[in-house]
Every structure is written in C-alpha cells, then in structure tokens.
Design an enzyme around this catalytic site. Sequence first.
Site, PDB file in Angstrom:
ATOM      1  N   ASP A   1      65.010  59.660  25.804  1.00  0.00           N
ATOM      2  CA  ASP A   1      64.654  58.301  25.371  1.00  0.00           C
ATOM      3  C   ASP A   1      63.293  58.367  24.681  1.00  0.00           C
ATOM      4  O   ASP A   1      62.335  58.941  25.211  1.00  0.00           O
ATOM      5  CB  ASP A   1      64.589  57.366  26.591  1.00  0.00           C
TER       6      ASP A   1
ATOM      7  N   ASP B   1      67.498  54.461  20.484  1.00  0.00           N
ATOM      8  CA  ASP B   1      66.482  55.480  20.800  1.00  0.00           C
ATOM      9  C   ASP B   1      66.782  56.289  22.043  1.00  0.00           C
ATOM     10  O   ASP B   1      65.899  56.910  22.601  1.00  0.00           O
ATOM     11  CB  ASP B   1      65.097  54.827  20.885  1.00  0.00           C
ATOM     12  N   GLU B   2      68.043  56.266  22.482  1.00  0.00           N
ATOM     13  CA  GLU B   2      68.354  57.095  23.658  1.00  0.00           C
ATOM     14  C   GLU B   2      69.743  57.703  23.552  1.00  0.00           C
ATOM     15  O   GLU B   2      70.613  57.202  22.827  1.00  0.00           O
ATOM     16  CB  GLU B   2      68.208  56.291  24.956  1.00  0.00           C
TER      17      GLU B   2
HETATM   18  P1  TTP Z   1      63.325  50.893  25.048  1.00  0.00           P
HETATM   19  O1  TTP Z   1      63.634  52.336  25.029  1.00  0.00           O
HETATM   20  O2  TTP Z   1      63.736  50.071  26.225  1.00  0.00           O
HETATM   21  O3  TTP Z   1      61.740  50.666  24.940  1.00  0.00           O
HETATM   22  P2  TTP Z   1      60.673  51.479  24.124  1.00  0.00           P
HETATM   23  O4  TTP Z   1      61.268  52.649  23.429  1.00  0.00           O
HETATM   24  O5  TTP Z   1      59.901  50.541  23.264  1.00  0.00           O
HETATM   25  O6  TTP Z   1      59.690  51.953  25.277  1.00  0.00           O
HETATM   26  P3  TTP Z   1      59.943  53.105  26.385  1.00  0.00           P
HETATM   27  O7  TTP Z   1      61.285  53.668  26.166  1.00  0.00           O
HETATM   28  O8  TTP Z   1      58.847  54.105  26.181  1.00  0.00           O
HETATM   29  O9  TTP Z   1      59.803  52.387  27.683  1.00  0.00           O
HETATM   30  O10 TTP Z   1      63.926  50.197  23.766  1.00  0.00           O
HETATM   31  C1  TTP Z   1      63.976  50.844  22.497  1.00  0.00           C
HETATM   32  C2  TTP Z   1      63.666  49.895  21.394  1.00  0.00           C
HETATM   33  O11 TTP Z   1      64.563  48.791  21.419  1.00  0.00           O
HETATM   34  C3  TTP Z   1      62.282  49.295  21.468  1.00  0.00           C
HETATM   35  O12 TTP Z   1      61.290  50.100  20.858  1.00  0.00           O
HETATM   36  C4  TTP Z   1      62.462  47.987  20.772  1.00  0.00           C
HETATM   37  C5  TTP Z   1      63.900  47.611  21.016  1.00  0.00           C
HETATM   38  N1  TTP Z   1      63.921  46.578  22.071  1.00  0.00           N
HETATM   39  C6  TTP Z   1      63.946  45.241  21.700  1.00  0.00           C
HETATM   40  O13 TTP Z   1      64.003  44.932  20.513  1.00  0.00           O
HETATM   41  N2  TTP Z   1      63.919  44.289  22.681  1.00  0.00           N
HETATM   42  C7  TTP Z   1      63.861  44.610  24.017  1.00  0.00           C
HETATM   43  O14 TTP Z   1      63.821  43.707  24.880  1.00  0.00           O
HETATM   44  C8  TTP Z   1      63.826  45.982  24.392  1.00  0.00           C
HETATM   45  C9  TTP Z   1      63.758  46.379  25.850  1.00  0.00           C
HETATM   46  C10 TTP Z   1      63.864  46.929  23.392  1.00  0.00           C
HETATM   47 MG    MG Z   2      62.536  54.030  24.439  1.00  0.00          MG
END
Ligand code: TTP
Ligand code: MG
Length: 406
Positions: free
Chosen positions: A9, A104-105
Amino acid sequence: MARRIMHIDLDAFFVSVEQAQNPDLKGKPVVVGGKPDRRGVVASASYEARSFGLYAGMPLATASRLCPQAIFIEGNFHKYRDASQRFMTILADFSPHLEPLGLDEAYLDATGFESIHGSIRQMAVAIKQRIKDELGLCGSIGIASCKVVAKIASDLSKPDGLLEVPAGKERSFLRPLPVAKLPGIGKKSERILKGSGVNTIGQLATLPLGILKSHFGAAAELLHNHANGIDDRKVEPPGAAKSISRETTFGKDTRDSPLLKATLRYLSERVGSDLRRQGKLARCITLKLRYADFTTITRQHTLSQASDTDQIIFDAGIKLMKKELSREKQAVRLIGIGVSNLVEAGRQLDMLDSSAQRLENLNTAIDRIRKKYGFTAIQTGRTLLLKDIFPSNDNGYTLQTPSLSR
Ligand code: TTP
Ligand code: MG
C-alpha cells in the site's frame, strides 16, 4: 507449505504524487482534497499533517483549523490514475499473481519466489526500491501466510515500512492489536465488541462463536477466522479464469458419513449449476476440509475432460474425501467443493459419449425447472437426505448459506 502473501500500500498516495512532482512540498503538512474554504473533506494527508490530527474524511475546514500552516491542494485524479498504473506495472514485473485493490494497494502471491530474490523479504525490498526510483513514492509492505494478516502488517508498518509475520506466528502477532485494526471492523462493530469486553484481536479470537453470531450473524465465522489468522482467500488476478466454490460450516463438528456425502452432493449441485449458468466447463475439482482444530486442507483432482455436470464434480469430491478421511481421524468442521481451470463451454464435451450427453441433458432440464420454481424444487436422492437431517435444530446441525467465492 505456508503461502507467502504480500500486501503493498502506497503511503499518503495522492499527497505523495504531488510531493514527487513538486519537491517544495516534501516534509511539510500537505492535504489533497481542496482549498479549506470549500466544503468537502480531506482525501489524503501527509504524515506531517497527520501529526496535527488530520486524517482522510475530516472536513477541510476542521483540518485548516487544526493545522493552519498546512498546504491545501485541489488534486488531479488523472495524475493519480497514471501513477497507479505505473505502480501496478512495477508489481506485475515481480509476479503475475497480482490482485490490485483500488488505486494504491495490491495483494501479490509471492509463494515460491524466495529462490529468485534470496528471500521474500528481499523481494519486498526490491519492490520498494523500484517504486522509489521510478515513481518517487514510498510503499509499505506486509508479508504473511494469508491476506488479512498481510494487510494488517502493511498497515502497522507505515510509513515506508516492511513487516513480515513468520508462518505460525499469525495469532501471536494479532493477539495484542486493537480490534479496530481488523479489516471490516468499523466504529459501530468496535463499539459492539467493546460492549462485550472485547478490546483486542486476541480477545475476539477466543470469544465463543455463538456470542459473535448474535452480534454479527453470517459474518461471525469470517471474523472469528480472521481474528485467528485464518484466511483462505486466494490472490485473484482480475479477469483471470476464476474458480467457483461453495462451502458450508456445520453447526457441530461431524464424522457422519451420510451427512458429509449429502452436504457434498448439495454443494456440488450448486457449483455445477453456477458453471452451467456461466457457460463454463471445469478441469480441476478441489475438495476443502477444515477439521475441528481448524487445520484446513485442500485436495485436487484433474479431470481428463472438462465438465460442468454435478455428478462428475461430486464423484471427484467424494473420492478425494474418502481418501482424506481414511487418513484423518478428526471431526470435520467445514466442507467445500470448488472448480477451477475453467474453459468456455463448447464442443469440449465428448458428444459421442452418450452417458455424458445424457447427464448433460438431465442437468440442463433440472436447471430449467429450478430457474422456474426455485432451487429446492428438484432434489436428487442424496440431497433429500439433507431435508431429513436439517428440518429442525434438535440434532444440532445447521446448514448455513454456502458462500460463493470467485
Ligand atoms: P489510503 O491508502 O487509504 O490512504 P493514503 O494512501 O493517503 O495513506 P496511507 O495509505 O499511508 O494511510 O487511500 C489511497 C488514496 O485514496 C488516498 O491517497 C486518497 C484516496 N482516498 C480518498 O480519496 N478518500 C478517502 O477517504 C480515502 C481513505 C482515500
Ligand atoms: Mg495508501
């Protein structure tokens, strides 16, 4: 041999893409989601911004109040989609067993890849390095024997982390963690569990299934398994010829042969019916058994000719089951049957084989009737036994709705 599953991720994905393109933003509290005078919420917050209490989903106005010096960016979805595609392309270079989840995962099945990279850990280091070199992004990676533990491990390791849970250590790894770390446990479930005195995943793992069922119904078994580090879900590449399977957990562990056979017959019919509805034939039949101590085995049989007939699926399953149970003395907790190696139904069936043709005709007719009158309108001899066994609860058995996994 234990599987080695990775969950990868990217850290603060939207923000990190912005930072990679504009180095002035690095090391600063940055928020993607919009200007703070706009209604709307934080989509992604840099880890610097998170130290001020900012998180995804927080209203932008609140974020600006908590951290006035934060830099607020509107964001550009096309940019993130491009970065996402490049990220997935890098992962696909490492293994074809790749299942992207969102932008992103992804899960990656790395079982057996240690010989190429020295170890799975080194493989993960190489993946992180390529993401850094080619995209300027940081990714966190969890490695474990199943999806749920790998996902929790990557989450715990953030940011820029790498955490491997050795095979056999799943339960001790999960035990001290708060229940909210378990995927699927939201605020509401957390409150319910806390009300039952359950704060940690370890406490959840030992909570009697009956209590869990009273709160979570059909989801209880899955939750119980995940809390115990048990998760059989495969890494499924999108669009790949998938598998169809049905399984059921007995209300009480059993060695009762007619019951096992009847259940297997019923599940085989459900699988066969799905195959025919999708117009597919299967080459590979898989029997799954979980024993009283939660040990889970799968045994496979490859057919000489792809098929979609209930009888052939059942015959293969029953042979595998007899062989397996002749070795194993424990009672059975769960039984499942699945088919894989699917091909489009066409002329693969040997039309000269009149018995195969007859079975096919029969199955098609049964499906037609079932479609019209419901699944239980026709039951073959062996599934009738299920009716006798399951009409009431007084014998202790309950047949739960079989889950369909693809
Ligand atoms: P995540 O992987 O949940 O969050 P992140 O990558 O920003 O942070 P981390 O993994 O380090 O905790 O989500 C991936 C992307 O999806 C995030 O950059 C933006 C988008 N997203 C939204 O648009 N709204 C949301 O509520 C969430 C959780 C994510
Ligand atoms: Mg992320």
